[in-house]
Design a protein around this motif. Structure first.
Motif, mmCIF file in Angstrom:
data_model
loop_
_atom_site.group_PDB
_atom_site.id
_atom_site.type_symbol
_atom_site.label_atom_id
_atom_site.label_comp_id
_atom_site.label_asym_id
_atom_site.label_seq_id
_atom_site.Cartn_x
_atom_site.Cartn_y
_atom_site.Cartn_z
ATOM 1 N N UNK A 121 0.836 -1.206 0.000
ATOM 2 C CA UNK A 121 0.000 0.000 0.000
ATOM 3 C C UNK A 121 0.867 1.250 0.000
ATOM 4 N N UNK A 122 1.874 1.274 0.847
ATOM 5 C CA UNK A 122 2.749 2.448 0.958
ATOM 6 C C UNK A 122 3.520 2.676 -0.338
ATOM 7 N N UNK A 123 4.019 1.606 -0.936
ATOM 8 C CA UNK A 123 4.774 1.729 -2.192
ATOM 9 C C UNK A 123 3.907 2.337 -3.294
ATOM 10 N N UNK A 124 2.696 1.825 -3.442
ATOM 11 C CA UNK A 124 1.817 2.313 -4.511
ATOM 12 C C UNK A 124 1.395 3.763 -4.271
ATOM 13 N N UNK A 125 1.139 4.122 -3.015
ATOM 14 C CA UNK A 125 0.766 5.505 -2.691
ATOM 15 C C UNK A 125 1.935 6.445 -2.974
ATOM 16 N N UNK A 126 3.127 6.070 -2.532
ATOM 17 C CA UNK A 126 4.307 6.928 -2.706
ATOM 18 C C UNK A 126 4.657 7.110 -4.184
ATOM 19 N N UNK A 127 4.563 6.048 -4.966
ATOM 20 C CA UNK A 127 4.857 6.150 -6.394
ATOM 21 C C UNK A 127 3.836 7.050 -7.093
ATOM 22 N N UNK A 128 2.580 6.892 -6.712
ATOM 23 C CA UNK A 128 1.529 7.715 -7.301
ATOM 24 C C UNK A 128 1.717 9.184 -6.932
ATOM 25 N N UNK A 129 2.098 9.447 -5.684
ATOM 26 C CA UNK A 129 2.383 10.817 -5.241
ATOM 27 C C UNK A 129 3.541 11.396 -6.038
ATOM 28 N N UNK B 226 1.826 14.855 5.009
ATOM 29 C CA UNK B 226 1.132 13.563 4.976
ATOM 30 C C UNK B 226 2.104 12.429 4.665
ATOM 31 N N UNK B 227 3.004 12.682 3.725
ATOM 32 C CA UNK B 227 3.971 11.660 3.334
ATOM 33 C C UNK B 227 4.884 11.280 4.502
ATOM 34 N N UNK B 228 5.245 12.265 5.326
ATOM 35 C CA UNK B 228 6.077 11.994 6.503
ATOM 36 C C UNK B 228 5.353 11.087 7.485
ATOM 37 N N UNK B 229 4.067 11.345 7.679
ATOM 38 C CA UNK B 229 3.269 10.496 8.566
ATOM 39 C C UNK B 229 3.160 9.083 8.006
ATOM 40 N N UNK B 230 2.903 8.970 6.710
ATOM 41 C CA UNK B 230 2.771 7.650 6.086
ATOM 42 C C UNK B 230 4.041 6.831 6.258
ATOM 43 N N UNK B 231 5.173 7.431 5.958
ATOM 44 C CA UNK B 231 6.448 6.710 6.042
ATOM 45 C C UNK B 231 6.864 6.465 7.493
ATOM 46 N N UNK C 24 6.566 11.427 16.390
ATOM 47 C CA UNK C 24 6.397 11.821 14.982
ATOM 48 C C UNK C 24 5.253 12.811 14.836
ATOM 49 N N UNK C 25 4.128 12.544 15.515
ATOM 50 C CA UNK C 25 2.965 13.436 15.430
ATOM 51 C C UNK C 25 3.300 14.823 15.957
ATOM 52 N N UNK C 26 3.935 14.887 17.118
ATOM 53 C CA UNK C 26 4.282 16.174 17.730
ATOM 54 C C UNK C 26 5.277 16.932 16.863
ATOM 55 N N UNK C 27 6.241 16.232 16.297
ATOM 56 C CA UNK C 27 7.237 16.861 15.429
ATOM 57 C C UNK C 27 6.574 17.518 14.224
ATOM 58 N N UNK C 28 5.687 16.788 13.565
ATOM 59 C CA UNK C 28 4.990 17.324 12.389
ATOM 60 C C UNK C 28 4.108 18.508 12.763
ATOM 61 N N UNK D 161 -1.476 1.533 10.633
ATOM 62 C CA UNK D 161 -0.976 2.722 11.324
ATOM 63 C C UNK D 161 -0.706 3.865 10.350
ATOM 64 N N UNK D 162 -0.122 3.540 9.203
ATOM 65 C CA UNK D 162 0.208 4.571 8.219
ATOM 66 C C UNK D 162 -1.050 5.171 7.594
ATOM 67 N N UNK D 163 -2.030 4.335 7.259
ATOM 68 C CA UNK D 163 -3.269 4.835 6.666
ATOM 69 C C UNK D 163 -4.067 5.672 7.665
ATOM 70 N N UNK D 164 -4.162 5.184 8.897
ATOM 71 C CA UNK D 164 -4.880 5.935 9.924
ATOM 72 C C UNK D 164 -4.228 7.279 10.205
ATOM 73 N N UNK D 165 -2.904 7.275 10.304
ATOM 74 C CA UNK D 165 -2.181 8.524 10.531
ATOM 75 C C UNK D 165 -2.372 9.497 9.383
ATOM 76 N N UNK D 166 -2.381 8.978 8.148
ATOM 77 C CA UNK D 166 -2.565 9.826 6.963
ATOM 78 C C UNK D 166 -3.936 10.491 6.969
ATOM 79 N N UNK D 167 -4.989 9.728 7.301
ATOM 80 C CA UNK D 167 -6.341 10.289 7.355
ATOM 81 C C UNK D 167 -6.433 11.387 8.415
ATOM 82 N N UNK D 168 -5.813 11.133 9.574
ATOM 83 C CA UNK D 168 -5.808 12.135 10.625
ATOM 84 C C UNK D 168 -5.099 13.402 10.197
#
Length: 358
Positions: free
Chosen positions: A74-82, A96-101, A135-139, A266-273
């Motif tokens: 999922x992460x590979x396909x999202x990142x390539x598409x981005x 968003x990309x930072x949260x995903x990765x 990671x969340x606080x940093x972003x 975790x990556x998808x949930x974080x991205x939506x948030x």
């Protein structure tokens, strides 16, 4: 990449965001479809099989030969598409990309621990929560330092478009709760074949629709969303999540050939948030993501009630396991949760305009 295509191939079609949305969705979908069989085969060779909870539903023990960590796909396909279709000069994309990765890496370590030690616990909860929080606080703080406006944020109240709550530094705490909370909620929901990925797709559609309208001032005034020139690029990112989710569902629907694991949930949930924060639609996320909220609350209520009364409200938590224990089939539970998620998406979309319409 889109700028190189426009410059050297004179392909002006990518100047239109609507085309980039479509191509982003299709690209991430077909990447999943193409790579899926190879990834499944490779993970089976590595014996990265799902570790089943000992105290979980009995019917889940026949899934112990199903590979997990499919979230990598999922992460590979999202990142390539981005990379292909998003404007990489847009800072919202990088948030968003930072949260995903970042969350994907934490999820990977958690899955790796489970597989290595043949234990369903994975990373220690305190360590996992600490890493997610850092990671969340940093972003969030990076966002605050690079923000165009001051620290005061207006929070949109669904169904009451004339009421805007002004928030100051408490918004930082709220943003933190949204990112970490959504991430863990999706993680808790990912317990049945295809259960979590479809609500993620629905929510991505809703947020993507809002992002698409966010750069049109007249639309923003009509449906009561924040105007932002940069936010509309998130619609292309949401399209990549939708396409990737549909592609993954091809292999994840019952009986699942692969599970997304924590690396995916975790990556998808974080991205939506993160996307909901950038669009100032944190409360709307709670409506559209009501299935995730319900799943999380079932766990919290179960724990609190058991500590107080030494009894259980549900036969098993999260709530989807409760229905399993009651005898409902896995596919029946999953499809009904999909239907509820779709209805909540419609309610969320209606809430943007309903008060002005009255």
């Amino acid at each position: 990449m889109i700028f190189l295509i426009n410059k050297y191939l004179n392909c002006k079609i990518f100047n239109f965001i609507s085309y980039r949305i479509i191509f982003s969705l299709l690209t991430s979908f077909f990447i999943n479809l193409f790579l899926g069989p190879y990834v499944i085969s490779y993970l089976k060779k590595l014996q990265t099989f799902q570790i089943i909870r000992i105290n979980g539903p009995i019917g889940h023990f026949n899934k112990n030969q199903t590979p997990t960590m499919g979230g990598i796909l999922i992460i590979i396909s999202i990142c390539l598409s981005i990379f292909f279709y998003c404007d990489l000069y847009n800072k919202y994309i990088w948030y968003v990309l930072t949260i995903i990765l970042g969350y994907g890496l934490i999820g990977f370590l958690d899955d790796y621990q489970k597989i290595k030690f043949k234990n369903s616990n994975g990373l220690k909860i305190s360590y996992k929560f600490f890493c997610l929080s850092i990671i969340a606080i940093l972003i969030i703080f990076i966002m605050q330092f690079n923000k165009e406006s001051n620290i005061y944020i207006e929070l949109i109240i669904p169904f009451y478009s004339q009421i805007l709550i002004k928030m100051n530094y408490f918004y930082i705490f709220l943003s933190y709760l949204v990112i970490v909370g959504t991430s863990n909620s999706v993680n808790l929901t990912d317990g049945l074949d295809g259960l979590a990925i479809m609500p993620v797709i629905f929510i991505s559609f809703g947020l993507g629709l809002i992002a698409f309208c966010s750069s049109e001032i007249h639309l923003c005034n009509y449906i009561n969303i924040f105007y932002s020139k940069q936010a509309n690029e998130l619609s292309v990112l949401c399209a990549s999540i939708i396409g990737s989710g549909l592609g993954f569902l091809w292999f994840n629907t019952y009986p699942a050939q692969i599970f997304m694991g924590d690396v995916g949930s975790l990556s998808l949930g974080g991205a939506l948030g993160m996307i909901s924060i950038l669009l100032h639609q944190e409360l709307l996320l709670m409506i559209m993501g009501g299935v995730f909220v319900f799943e999380t609350m079932s766990v919290i209520l179960q724990i609190i009630y058991f500590k107080i009364r030494k009894k259980r409200i549900f036969k098993m938590a999260p709530i989807h396991h409760h229905y399993e224990v009651k005898g409902l089939s896995e596919t029946l539970i999953t499809i009904r949760f999909w239907i509820i998620s779709f209805i909540l998406l419609l309610i969320g979309i209606i809430s943007l305009r309903v008060h002005n319409a009255i």
